[in-house]
Write an enzyme that holds these catalytic residues in place. Structure first.
Site, PDB file in Angstrom:
ATOM      1  N   LYS A  10       0.825  -1.213   0.000  1.00  0.00           N
ATOM      2  CA  LYS A  10       0.000   0.000   0.000  1.00  0.00           C
ATOM      3  C   LYS A  10       0.864   1.270   0.000  1.00  0.00           C
ATOM      4  O   LYS A  10       2.070   1.226   0.293  1.00  0.00           O
ATOM      5  CB  LYS A  10      -0.929  -0.044   1.220  1.00  0.00           C
ATOM      6  CG  LYS A  10      -1.946  -1.196   1.167  1.00  0.00           C
ATOM      7  CD  LYS A  10      -2.946  -1.115   2.322  1.00  0.00           C
ATOM      8  CE  LYS A  10      -3.968  -2.244   2.247  1.00  0.00           C
ATOM      9  NZ  LYS A  10      -4.996  -2.118   3.307  1.00  0.00           N
ATOM     10  N   TYR A  50     -12.287  -1.419  -3.615  1.00  0.00           N
ATOM     11  CA  TYR A  50     -12.780  -1.615  -2.248  1.00  0.00           C
ATOM     12  C   TYR A  50     -14.295  -1.383  -2.139  1.00  0.00           C
ATOM     13  O   TYR A  50     -14.795  -1.066  -1.054  1.00  0.00           O
ATOM     14  CB  TYR A  50     -12.023  -0.703  -1.277  1.00  0.00           C
ATOM     15  CG  TYR A  50     -10.661  -1.245  -0.855  1.00  0.00           C
ATOM     16  CD1 TYR A  50     -10.551  -2.371  -0.026  1.00  0.00           C
ATOM     17  CD2 TYR A  50      -9.485  -0.642  -1.269  1.00  0.00           C
ATOM     18  CE1 TYR A  50      -9.312  -2.870   0.370  1.00  0.00           C
ATOM     19  CE2 TYR A  50      -8.227  -1.134  -0.874  1.00  0.00           C
ATOM     20  CZ  TYR A  50      -8.160  -2.251  -0.049  1.00  0.00           C
ATOM     21  OH  TYR A  50      -6.930  -2.742   0.350  1.00  0.00           O
ATOM     22  N   PHE A  58     -15.230   4.205   7.145  1.00  0.00           N
ATOM     23  CA  PHE A  58     -13.859   4.519   6.749  1.00  0.00           C
ATOM     24  C   PHE A  58     -13.646   4.499   5.233  1.00  0.00           C
ATOM     25  O   PHE A  58     -12.529   4.698   4.761  1.00  0.00           O
ATOM     26  CB  PHE A  58     -12.870   3.551   7.421  1.00  0.00           C
ATOM     27  CG  PHE A  58     -13.123   2.087   7.129  1.00  0.00           C
ATOM     28  CD1 PHE A  58     -12.697   1.517   5.929  1.00  0.00           C
ATOM     29  CD2 PHE A  58     -13.771   1.274   8.046  1.00  0.00           C
ATOM     30  CE1 PHE A  58     -12.915   0.179   5.644  1.00  0.00           C
ATOM     31  CE2 PHE A  58     -13.992  -0.074   7.782  1.00  0.00           C
ATOM     32  CZ  PHE A  58     -13.570  -0.618   6.579  1.00  0.00           C
ATOM     33  N   ARG A  86      -2.744 -14.424   4.702  1.00  0.00           N
ATOM     34  CA  ARG A  86      -3.369 -13.633   5.780  1.00  0.00           C
ATOM     35  C   ARG A  86      -2.591 -13.829   7.091  1.00  0.00           C
ATOM     36  O   ARG A  86      -2.458 -12.915   7.890  1.00  0.00           O
ATOM     37  CB  ARG A  86      -4.836 -14.035   5.971  1.00  0.00           C
ATOM     38  CG  ARG A  86      -5.735 -13.840   4.752  1.00  0.00           C
ATOM     39  CD  ARG A  86      -6.183 -12.429   4.526  1.00  0.00           C
ATOM     40  NE  ARG A  86      -6.966 -11.888   5.603  1.00  0.00           N
ATOM     41  CZ  ARG A  86      -7.642 -10.734   5.525  1.00  0.00           C
ATOM     42  NH1 ARG A  86      -7.639 -10.028   4.396  1.00  0.00           N
ATOM     43  NH2 ARG A  86      -8.320 -10.278   6.550  1.00  0.00           N
ATOM     44  N   THR A  92      -5.590  -6.855  10.716  1.00  0.00           N
ATOM     45  CA  THR A  92      -5.832  -5.566  10.037  1.00  0.00           C
ATOM     46  C   THR A  92      -5.212  -4.420  10.818  1.00  0.00           C
ATOM     47  O   THR A  92      -4.581  -3.532  10.251  1.00  0.00           O
ATOM     48  CB  THR A  92      -7.356  -5.341   9.891  1.00  0.00           C
ATOM     49  OG1 THR A  92      -7.928  -6.493   9.270  1.00  0.00           O
ATOM     50  CG2 THR A  92      -7.647  -4.104   9.056  1.00  0.00           C
ATOM     51  N   ARG A 103       2.477  -6.739   8.881  1.00  0.00           N
ATOM     52  CA  ARG A 103       1.850  -5.534   9.431  1.00  0.00           C
ATOM     53  C   ARG A 103       2.494  -5.128  10.758  1.00  0.00           C
ATOM     54  O   ARG A 103       2.654  -3.944  11.033  1.00  0.00           O
ATOM     55  CB  ARG A 103       0.338  -5.728   9.548  1.00  0.00           C
ATOM     56  CG  ARG A 103      -0.360  -5.578   8.188  1.00  0.00           C
ATOM     57  CD  ARG A 103      -1.792  -5.984   8.235  1.00  0.00           C
ATOM     58  NE  ARG A 103      -2.521  -5.612   7.020  1.00  0.00           N
ATOM     59  CZ  ARG A 103      -3.683  -6.141   6.663  1.00  0.00           C
ATOM     60  NH1 ARG A 103      -4.255  -7.055   7.429  1.00  0.00           N
ATOM     61  NH2 ARG A 103      -4.279  -5.753   5.562  1.00  0.00           N
ATOM     62  N   ASN A 113      -2.009   0.299   6.672  1.00  0.00           N
ATOM     63  CA  ASN A 113      -1.503  -0.966   7.209  1.00  0.00           C
ATOM     64  C   ASN A 113      -0.647  -1.786   6.247  1.00  0.00           C
ATOM     65  O   ASN A 113      -0.611  -3.010   6.310  1.00  0.00           O
ATOM     66  CB  ASN A 113      -2.660  -1.784   7.797  1.00  0.00           C
ATOM     67  CG  ASN A 113      -3.723  -2.108   6.785  1.00  0.00           C
ATOM     68  OD1 ASN A 113      -3.580  -1.787   5.613  1.00  0.00           O
ATOM     69  ND2 ASN A 113      -4.787  -2.762   7.229  1.00  0.00           N
ATOM     70  N   HIS A 116      -2.201  -5.355   1.467  1.00  0.00           N
ATOM     71  CA  HIS A 116      -3.517  -5.968   1.292  1.00  0.00           C
ATOM     72  C   HIS A 116      -3.320  -7.454   1.062  1.00  0.00           C
ATOM     73  O   HIS A 116      -2.341  -7.865   0.436  1.00  0.00           O
ATOM     74  CB  HIS A 116      -4.212  -5.367   0.064  1.00  0.00           C
ATOM     75  CG  HIS A 116      -5.398  -6.154  -0.413  1.00  0.00           C
ATOM     76  ND1 HIS A 116      -6.624  -6.049   0.182  1.00  0.00           N
ATOM     77  CD2 HIS A 116      -5.516  -7.097  -1.385  1.00  0.00           C
ATOM     78  CE1 HIS A 116      -7.466  -6.888  -0.431  1.00  0.00           C
ATOM     79  NE2 HIS A 116      -6.820  -7.526  -1.379  1.00  0.00           N
ATOM     80  N   GLU A 127      -9.637  -9.975  -7.798  1.00  0.00           N
ATOM     81  CA  GLU A 127      -8.661  -8.904  -7.588  1.00  0.00           C
ATOM     82  C   GLU A 127      -7.466  -9.040  -8.535  1.00  0.00           C
ATOM     83  O   GLU A 127      -6.951  -8.042  -9.054  1.00  0.00           O
ATOM     84  CB  GLU A 127      -8.227  -8.903  -6.124  1.00  0.00           C
ATOM     85  CG  GLU A 127      -9.363  -8.460  -5.208  1.00  0.00           C
ATOM     86  CD  GLU A 127      -9.105  -8.704  -3.721  1.00  0.00           C
ATOM     87  OE1 GLU A 127      -9.999  -8.398  -2.931  1.00  0.00           O
ATOM     88  OE2 GLU A 127      -8.011  -9.203  -3.365  1.00  0.00           O
TER      89      GLU A 127
HETATM   90  P1  ATP Z   1      -7.223  -5.666   3.225  1.00  0.00           P
HETATM   91  O1  ATP Z   1      -8.544  -5.950   2.575  1.00  0.00           O
HETATM   92  O2  ATP Z   1      -6.633  -4.328   2.803  1.00  0.00           O
HETATM   93  O3  ATP Z   1      -6.244  -6.799   3.088  1.00  0.00           O
HETATM   94  P2  ATP Z   1      -8.275  -6.514   5.751  1.00  0.00           P
HETATM   95  O4  ATP Z   1      -8.922  -7.580   4.937  1.00  0.00           O
HETATM   96  O5  ATP Z   1      -7.371  -6.920   6.850  1.00  0.00           O
HETATM   97  O6  ATP Z   1      -7.456  -5.531   4.794  1.00  0.00           O
HETATM   98  P3  ATP Z   1     -10.767  -5.089   5.694  1.00  0.00           P
HETATM   99  O7  ATP Z   1     -11.775  -5.226   6.756  1.00  0.00           O
HETATM  100  O8  ATP Z   1     -10.975  -5.755   4.377  1.00  0.00           O
HETATM  101  O9  ATP Z   1      -9.355  -5.526   6.339  1.00  0.00           O
HETATM  102  O10 ATP Z   1     -10.531  -3.532   5.471  1.00  0.00           O
HETATM  103  C1  ATP Z   1      -9.936  -3.056   4.272  1.00  0.00           C
HETATM  104  C2  ATP Z   1      -8.989  -1.928   4.604  1.00  0.00           C
HETATM  105  O11 ATP Z   1      -9.738  -0.806   5.059  1.00  0.00           O
HETATM  106  C3  ATP Z   1      -8.010  -2.192   5.760  1.00  0.00           C
HETATM  107  O12 ATP Z   1      -6.877  -2.902   5.363  1.00  0.00           O
HETATM  108  C4  ATP Z   1      -7.655  -0.789   6.166  1.00  0.00           C
HETATM  109  O13 ATP Z   1      -6.709  -0.198   5.265  1.00  0.00           O
HETATM  110  C5  ATP Z   1      -8.991  -0.087   6.014  1.00  0.00           C
HETATM  111  N1  ATP Z   1      -9.724  -0.103   7.281  1.00  0.00           N
HETATM  112  C6  ATP Z   1     -10.369  -1.150   7.860  1.00  0.00           C
HETATM  113  N2  ATP Z   1     -10.925  -0.818   9.026  1.00  0.00           N
HETATM  114  C7  ATP Z   1     -10.629   0.500   9.199  1.00  0.00           C
HETATM  115  C8  ATP Z   1     -10.911   1.452  10.234  1.00  0.00           C
HETATM  116  N3  ATP Z   1     -11.631   1.111  11.303  1.00  0.00           N
HETATM  117  N4  ATP Z   1     -10.427   2.707  10.067  1.00  0.00           N
HETATM  118  C9  ATP Z   1      -9.716   3.068   8.980  1.00  0.00           C
HETATM  119  N5  ATP Z   1      -9.420   2.210   7.971  1.00  0.00           N
HETATM  120  C10 ATP Z   1      -9.859   0.956   8.093  1.00  0.00           C
HETATM  121 MG    MG Z   2     -10.068  -7.209   3.214  1.00  0.00          MG
END
Ligand code: ATP
Ligand code: MG
Length: 138
Positions: A10, A50, A58, A86, A92, A103, A113, A116, A127
């Protein structure tokens, strides 16, 4: 169970110069690279990628962040790729990520973070197709 997943380094991590170290940890974690590109998402592309989070509080912040700088997109291969990746990237929120995960090592916050990782085989395929044509992978 498929053997492929999709990742992005990212904009926070590319901007801090962590790209090489993150890719190194991915390769040492047993993943092989099947496609890779350095690119930058428009707001529209980040929003589409997304879209599943459109209703979340968010979402606007996420779209802004993901289009704020370059990213590295890649298709990765390993047995049990989605679940194992993962595990390699960690929770996350880096505050909850296990020691030694990507992370934990490189992420600053739940929003910014570092990486992805796809959450299912189905999404890994969607994706990967979002970023790569069939001429760009092997
Ligand atoms: P990713 O899909 O990026 O691998 P993830 O699957 O661990 O991450 P998701 O729940 O899919 O988490 O959220 C997608 C992305 O949105 C997170 O990686 C983060 O960048 C952002 N995000 C998630 N929760 C929050 C939050 N509470 N505040 C700000 N950003 C958030
Ligand atoms: Mg995700």
């Amino acid at each position: 169970m498929s053997n492929r997943t999709f990742t992005m380094v990212k904009p926070d991590a590319t901007g801090k110069g962590y790209t090489g170290a993150i890719i190194d940890q991915i390769i040492k974690g047993g993943f092989s690279i099947k496609a890779m590109k350095w690119t930058k998402l428009t707001k529209e592309q980040a929003g589409e990628f997304y879209a599943v989070h459109k209703e979340r509080g968010f979402y606007a912040e996420l779209v802004e962040f993901m289009s704020s700088g370059p990213i590295v997109a890649a298709i990765l291969e390993k047995d049990n790729a989605v679940a194992d990746f993962r595990k390699l990237i960690g929770a996350t929120n880096p505050a909850n990520a296990e020691e030694g995960t990507i992370r934990k090592n490189f992420a600053a916050s739940i929003g910014e973070n570092a990486v992805h990782g796809s959450d299912s085989d189905e999404n890994a395929a969607i994706e990967g197709n979002f970023f790569f044509s069939f001429l760009e992978r092997f």
